[in-house]
Design an enzyme around this catalytic site. Structure first.
Site, short mmCIF file in Angstrom:
data_model
loop_
_atom_site.label_atom_id
_atom_site.label_comp_id
_atom_site.label_asym_id
_atom_site.label_seq_id
_atom_site.Cartn_x
_atom_site.Cartn_y
_atom_site.Cartn_z
CB SER A 73 -2.70 71.49 38.39
OG SER A 73 -3.72 71.84 39.24
CG ASP A 324 -4.93 64.85 41.97
OD1 ASP A 324 -5.66 65.61 42.65
OD2 ASP A 324 -4.37 65.32 40.79
CG HIS A 349 -2.43 68.00 41.99
ND1 HIS A 349 -3.57 67.46 41.22
CD2 HIS A 349 -2.23 69.11 41.91
CE1 HIS A 349 -3.70 68.62 40.77
NE2 HIS A 349 -3.17 69.65 40.86
#
Lengths: 389, 389
Positions: A73, A324, A349
């Site tokens: 991320s 995601d 994710h």
């Protein structure tokens, strides 16, 4: 990482980003004002990593040991950017679910919510349509005399909500985060959830009688996110918004991490546009700062960043799972022989960074194996290079 | 640059570095304390350049126009570093007399003063020996009752000096700066000076009768630097040290630009060592800060910076004249096909950036021509690249 570190005889170092967790440069005053928060930004974080890694290697007498970065991320963006800006300090980076293209106009602004919607549509067209239709039902309460009381009953809140926006945000969060963590196994990343929770939510929605209101159905679906363990009898829709320590991210979003997002007509969310002016006014009110709208693309490259990476970087894996929604702002195609994209259709994710479980599907096992092979190659090449001087 | 800009139909932009000239971010308070001065550093300067260039291109509707950087000395370091860190914003850099290797232990610490000494030795061995011997004569006044008065007479000062260090620094500055600006034509960079001023200084020293004191000879030589125009009857050895606006540099040297230097036994200066501890104490006293000793090599690469440039950068010319003592800490060998070193034996501190004159020697004309050819190549390649997408 815990699993593969022994294979590489590696030291695992988790570096905490300044202003998160316990790394508060001004103690309890760190979040006090823009003057202290000014030191919370990605450049300072990258510089911290550089100083820390260098000093650690010196202290451990391991200056020749290769360093490989892992980040998911925002951490994945940092890993990729670090490799771009500090190639002399780390030999490679695995950037998982790193939306480095989610800035300015590199990626269409509606991509994120279109991707969320696609997840639900793929699970069930009816599910997507129920969610898409539920917002109007919610809005109808707006003009209804007893609206807030009714919403509160429907959503089983502890006390009456003060605004229909609380209910809207509560639903919104559930649908977006569940799409992000649509993992193939039971997991507990944001919340405890079953395997493929989007599919589970849609099963709930599809299981209702067709006469049930859309709102009661989406409430039941969102309850999966908030109450999979079934321990909650009631919900607090207006609770502390910062359950995941995202206050720092709000500041970063208001200063440098400006990611414009809209909802298209095709998404399951109410259509919306992005007004930079409004965004900036909101940040000014919140933090007394003006966003640096184009800073990230100025610092790290914009529309031609793939060309920049191709010519001036190497040894980066961009891994993404298409479940995601952040994957749409990441690198999904190989950029060069040594900047590669690993894309899984069913991944979510940074699923590759989750601990391996016995239930892991074959594609996830394969993805992790590929990552290890690429990293092994970087390390071998590094040792060949230093031998040759 | 003024000369070649029309050939390229180029817009010339001179960007003033924050905290220098009139670019004072906190007005008159800019130099007040470490809190304001904290914003004076090379990373902030590079970021300024990035933001300014990007915004300028946008405002001028010339976003596709290639940008080439020119920098001399510290500006040359910035130009090279900018190309390394912001390859997406500038297509190439001409870094003249840029000592990017003058940090940590990349370059031997005695190189700088050895190079100064070599200039004088090359001009005349006697000259070098007279200068080398003069410091002891000066030191002898230290224990002499009437020492300071005698020095003041010898150096024709307005009023008696308070310390022999004033005389020492006065001489030191003259010899070092004259070596730096040992230009092939009459010039006025630091001071008005004749062509090849080191040779002129040595002629003065060699022209004395052998019975003259060494000190009177070096005084006469240094007078060429301070008084080539012969308008001064007396000198002020203890005047304002910041005639060239170097106060900002002092701060940078105390925080990030830590360049250890020593004088070896072979130099024409009194031998000296470098104590980081003393240096740091001095900075603490002056600015209340601790130097970031290894920061520059952490940020831009250290001993293996040539490997870093080779693998992760392109389109940089490092130009140097060997008369310039700073050349020893610069890049003097080609690093790759597109990171090249242009070295002239008789060149001095960024002589290639001085305006062309009718007296320019052939090697200097050639050097400038080569630079233009290389830059022309970068620009042609750039246009080919963008055509191909």
């Amino acid at each position: 990482m815990l699993h593969i570190a022994p294979k590489f005889q590696a030291l695992l170092v988790f570096i905490e980003h300044r202003f998160y967790g316990e790394s508060m440069p001004f103690g309890n005053d760190s979040y006090k004002s823009a003057e202290t928060l000014g030191y919370l930004n990605s450049q300072q974080a990258l510089a911290d990593f550089a100083v820390l890694i260098r000093s650690l290697k010196q202290n451990l007498s391991s200056e020749a040991s290769p360093v490989v970065l892992f980040g998911g991320s925002y951490g994945g963006m940092l890993a990729a950017w670090f490799r771009l800006k500090y190639p002399h300090i780390a030999i490679g980076a695995l950037a998982s679910s790193a939306p480095i293209l989610q800035f300015d106009d590199i990626t269409p602004w509606s991509s994120f919510y279109d991707a969320v919607s696609q997840d639900y549509k793929d699970a069930s067209l009816n599910c997507y349509e129920v969610i898409k239709g539920s917002w109007a039902e919610l809005d109808a309460f707006f003009i209804h005399k007893e609206g807030l009381a009714e919403i509160s009953r429907t959503f089983r809140t502890f006390k009456n909500v003060r605004s229909i926006y609380s209910a809207r945000n509560w639903l919104w969060t559930a649908f977006v985060y569940t799409a992000m963590v649509n993992y193939p196994t039971q997991a507990n990343f944001m919340m405890p959830l079953p395997a493929y929770p989007v599919q589970e939510m849609c099963k709930i929605i599809d299981g209702f009688s067709p006469t049930a209101t859309k709102l009661s159905r989406v409430f039941a679906a969102a309850s999966l996110y908030y109450n999979y363990s079934q321990t909650e009898k009631c919900f607090n829709l207006e609770g502390e918004a910062d359950a995941h320590g995202l206050h720092g991210w709000d500041w970063q979003a208001c200063t440098e991490m400006v990611m414009p997002m809209t909802c298209s007509e095709e998404s399951m969310f109410p259509p919306s546009s992005f007004s930079y002016k409004e965004f900036a006014e909101n940040c000014m009110e919140k933090y007394k700062v003006k966003p640096r709208q184009h800073w990230i693309t100025t610092e790290f490259g914009g529309r031609r960043i793939d060309q920049v990476l191709k010519s001036f970087a190497s040894n980066i894996i961009f891994s993404n799972g298409l479940q995601d929604p952040w994957s749409r702002g990441s690198v999904l195609k190989n950029i060069s022989a040594n900047i590669v994209a690993l894309v899984t259709e069913k991944g979510a994710h940074h699923v590759d960074f989750r601990s391996a479980t016995k239930e892991d599907p074959e594609w996830l096992i394969m993805q992790r194996r590929q990552e290890v092979e690429v990293i092994q190659k970087w390390i071998s090449e590094y040792y060949v290079d230093i031998k040759q001087g």
